[in-house]
Structures are given as C-alpha cells and as structure tokens.
Design an enzyme around this catalytic site. Structure first.
Site, short mmCIF file in Angstrom:
data_model
loop_
_atom_site.label_atom_id
_atom_site.label_comp_id
_atom_site.label_asym_id
_atom_site.label_seq_id
_atom_site.Cartn_x
_atom_site.Cartn_y
_atom_site.Cartn_z
N TRP A 1 0.85 -1.20 0.00
CA TRP A 1 0.00 0.00 0.00
C TRP A 1 0.88 1.25 0.00
CZ3 TRP A 1 -3.86 -1.51 4.51
CH2 TRP A 1 -4.67 -2.57 4.07
N HIS B 1 -0.57 0.15 -8.35
CA HIS B 1 -1.51 0.86 -7.50
C HIS B 1 -0.79 1.51 -6.32
CE1 HIS B 1 -1.22 -3.31 -5.91
NE2 HIS B 1 -1.14 -2.67 -4.76
N ASP C 1 4.93 -6.93 -8.49
CA ASP C 1 3.57 -7.25 -8.06
C ASP C 1 2.56 -6.96 -9.17
OD1 ASP C 1 1.86 -7.94 -5.71
OD2 ASP C 1 1.04 -5.94 -6.07
N GLU D 1 4.55 -11.26 -10.90
CA GLU D 1 3.40 -12.00 -10.38
C GLU D 1 2.26 -11.92 -11.38
OE1 GLU D 1 0.22 -11.82 -6.66
OE2 GLU D 1 0.91 -10.01 -7.67
N GLY E 1 -4.09 -19.33 -13.33
CA GLY E 1 -3.77 -20.72 -13.60
C GLY E 1 -3.67 -21.09 -15.07
N ASP F 1 0.21 -15.05 -0.24
CA ASP F 1 -1.16 -14.90 -0.72
C ASP F 1 -1.97 -16.19 -0.65
OD1 ASP F 1 -1.08 -12.17 -1.39
OD2 ASP F 1 -0.08 -12.61 -3.28
#
Length: 466
Positions: A95, A134, A216, A240, A244, A306
């Site tokens: 964040w 973000h 990320d 990342e 799948g 995660d």
C-alpha cells in the site's frame, strides 16, 4: 529522505554500485527465501505478540542479525517485502504512500543499506518486491500520495463495475483499468506516471544495490509498460501473474524477464495436497513447453504470502516433502516461503503471515534440516545446468532426472504402503550404483538397463551415482 526521486546526497555517497546485478541466467543457481520483513525478526531480539492484521515489529536489522539462520539452510538469496512507506496498516508493503521514503516501521535507509551489504558479504542476493500498479487505500483523496497526489495520475472508473473494482478477471480491460480491492489504480499511459515509475525503479535499485526485483500485479498493467520498467530496473525481474492459465501467464514472459510459476503451483497443490493424479505434472509440463519461452528461469513455489500454507490443507509432512523436493529439484528458480522450515500451517491471509520468532529459529527442526539437505545437494550437483527429463509417470509415482540425479516422488502420503516401480527409461550404464541422498545406505544397482525404485510410506528419494 528521497528528494525529487533521488536520495539526498548525504545518503547516496558510497551506496551506489552495491548491486551484484545477476542476469536472468545467473539467478538460475540461486535458491530464494521469501520473507515478510514485519514478521521475520525484531531488531532487539524480542518476541512480541501482535495482531496479524497490523504491524508486528519485524525490522531490516532483524533480518541482518539472522542471516546465518537463512544461509544455514543453503539459501543464497532473499526476497523481502516492498521497502517504501505505506499507508496505515500496510505491514505487508503493498500500500504505497510515498515512493521516495522507506517504511519507518522497518527501519532507516541506513538499516536497509546495511542489510543489502551484509547479504552481499555472505554471497547472498537481495530481491526487492516492488509495486507499479496501485497505491495505498486512500479512497479518492490522493493528496497524501507522493508523487501522485491528484486524480490526473489514476484511471477513472469508466468502464468499471459500480464498485470500480475488478470483478471479471477474464475482461482484460477491466483488469488493467479498474481497482484491485479498492486500491487506486495508476494510469501508466500518463507520461508523468510512466516516466516517474521508470526513474523510481532505476534509482531504487541503484541506490540500495538490489540484485533483482519481484514485480507485483503484473497483469493489472498493460504489457507495453513493463518493457520499459524492466529495462529501467537493470536487474532480473520476476513478475506476479496470479492465474492458472498457462498461455495467459506465459504471455508476460519477455515483457518482464520471468514470472512466478502459478499454473504449476496450482497443479502441485492438487497433486500433493489432494492426491490428484501425478500425470497432471506431465500434462502441465507439456503445456509449459508449448507456451513459455524459457522455463529455466520461472519461479517455482508451493507456498507464499497470498496462499493458505500447504500444511493448512494437508498436514502430512511426507506429502509436503515431496512437493518441496519438486520445486527445489525441477527446472526453474526455487522460492521457499519463510516458516516452511518450522512447519507453519497458517490459513488464508493474514493467518499465513505468522511471526517467525515464535519458533525460536530452530536449526534442528525436521523441515529445516530437510531443506538444508536438498538445497546443499542442489548446489553441489549444479542441477540448473542439466535438462529435466521425465523418466516415469503414473497416478501415484513421478520421476525425472537432472543430469545424473534421479528424483522419485509420490503423492501417497504416510499411510501409503510400499510402492515399487521399475525404471527402464534411464541414463545410467549397467553396474551403476545409485544411493539415496536422505539415507546413503539405501542403494540400488542398474542391471540389464533397468532398476527398481521402492518408496516407503510416501517418502521422496533423490538418487545419485557413487
């Protein structure tokens, strides 16, 4: 402090040039220990209790003080939490509030530099986790975000669900333009955002000497942006792509150097947690060969921050050990999540982010010594220099070689009776003696072009010629 995207001169002096800057190829021989800075070790050696949803007290100095614990298992690289200052509650690092300040909860700029230097002095590389998609959870008031303090720098909610959040991950426009769990979504098509992020990553890496970056939320940004970002970083990057679908995940390799092997992660969880057929490994590898440009630099893992820990869904240690042997010995760069070595079994986030200090940093635990054995052998055999060749597969048995190393796995678990497989597709000459890494007196001989492998009670075996 960082000023206008660059660290103050007093801090920069003597720091640039720390990076050992391994290429993608150089990272193949590394074994990565992933840790959460806030949960690994305190600076003063204390063991505070805490809420797993907030800061617990881990520091960069704590990691520095415990490098021998990590190195003792054979790891020669660490992946650490994002280092920048976060909005309230951002113990995990994802964040961002200020791109140009380090997270004061983790320590000072000098502490971070000391950690990287200490790692390099121990022949360990450091991978920084970074976020370019973000910022922190500030709603629509961006005034506290440095340097992206106005709405100009973010995607608006046009074309998004009423929540402005991503709700349909099959809709790529939504994935790239809408918010991930309410987090403001940067607009990388904005020239200022684009150039600033590229300058930021270049300066971050060069200032602290990071040897690689884990990137990320890669699919949440257009592929074209990542090309420049990866080039600006100047070090190995692994992205990342939390999905799948093999073709989808593979589509990002090349825009970033590599990606985490998420499709195989899901397959391995199914095989070793739920006892799905081991033919699924064969099938997934065939798909990988079709779509990935370089399978040898993908990030292999069976746990991360995660996912609920493997042992939360399957408590059988032998099942876990089989999965660990696969990620450590198969082609790719192995990544082991902190706490694995102590048998941690936390559930979904945040319960899979336990403080490690409750373990006492035992170096004699079953899984610590198991990892030590396998990683030490991986290095001595230099398995990354050898192709992975499947030698046998059925529902409950899977075997492959890396050069002269023979790996035999099963998903039967502790209660599985003895199973025997005759191996005829193999690379050894008659008379070759093969011994089990875990029990060196357990040896077999190649006769008439074949040999039998016996696995007792769900154990894995790694054979080597003697």
């Amino acid at each position: 402090m960082w000023r206008n995207g660059v660290l103050a001169v007093v801090v920069v002096a003597g720091l640039v040039g720390l990076c050992q800057c391994g290429s993608a190829s150089d990272w193949k021989d590394r074994t990565i220990y992933q840790l959460l800075t806030d949960r690994f070790a305190t600076a003063d050696g204390s063991s505070p209790s805490c809420s797993l949803s907030s800061y617990c007290g881990g520091k960069w100095d704590g990691i520095t003080d415990h490098l021998s614990y990590i190195k003792g298992m054979g790891f020669d690289a660490i992946w650490i939490t994002p280092v920048v200052k976060n909005t309230d509650g951002g113990y995990h690092g994802y964040w961002t509030q200020d791109f140009y300040s380090v997270n004061p909860y983790f320590g000072s700029e000098a502490d971070l530099t000391t950690l990287v230097k200490a790692c390099h002095n121990n022949n360990m590389w450091v991978m920084f986790d970074v976020v370019g998609n973000h910022v922190g959870n500030v709603g629509y008031d961006y005034s506290s975000i440095n340097p992206f303090s106005t709405s100009t720098y973010y995607h608006d909610c046009s074309g998004c669900p009423s929540s402005c959040n991503i709700e349909d991950y099959s809709n790529q426009n939504q994935v790239e333009h809408c918010r991930l769990a309410g987090l403001p979504d940067l607009d990388q098509s904005n020239s200022y955002v684009n150039s600033t992020l590229n300058s930021w990553i270049k300066n971050l890496v060069s200032t602290y000497g990071a040897d690689g970056i884990r990137i990320d939320t890669v699919p949440e940004v257009s592929k074209s942006f990542w090309t420049g970002f990866q080039e600006s970083a100047g070090v190995f990057g692994i992205g990342e792509v939390y999905d799948g679908r093999v073709d989808y995940v593979a589509g990002y390799q090349g825009y970033v150097d590599s990606v985490l092997s998420y499709p195989m992660f899901f397959t391995l969880r199914g095989v070793f947690q739920s006892k799905n057929s081991m033919y699924n490994i064969e099938s997934e590898l065939n798909s990988y060969a079709q779509y990935f440009s370089d399978m040898s630099i993908l990030g292999n893992f069976i746990d991360n921050h995660d996912q609920a820990r493997f042992l939360n869904g399957q408590s059988d240690y032998w099942m876990y050990k089989n999965a660990l042997v696969y990620i450590l010995m198969s082609q790719g760069i192995p990544i082991v999540y902190y706490g694995t070595e102590q048998g941690y079994s936390g559930g979904s986030d945040p319960n899979n982010r336990e403080p490690l200090w409750t373990s006492g940093y035992s170096t004699t635990s079953d899984l610590y010594t198991f990892l030590q054995t396998v990683i030490t052998y991986r290095k001595s055999a230099k398995v990354w220099t050898q192709s992975q060749v499947q030698r046998y597969a059925d529902n409950n048995f899977y075997a492959f070689t890396r050069g002269t190393t023979f790996v035999a796995l099963t998903n039967g678990g502790t209660n599985q009776a003895s199973i025997t497989r005759t191996i005829t597709y193999q690379p050894y000459a008659d008379g070759t003696k093969l011994c089990n890494l875990f029990y060196p007196t357990d040896c077999i001989y190649v006769e008439d072009g074949q040999f039998d492998v016996v696995l007792l009670h769900g154990e894995p075996k790694i054979f080597y010629p003697v």
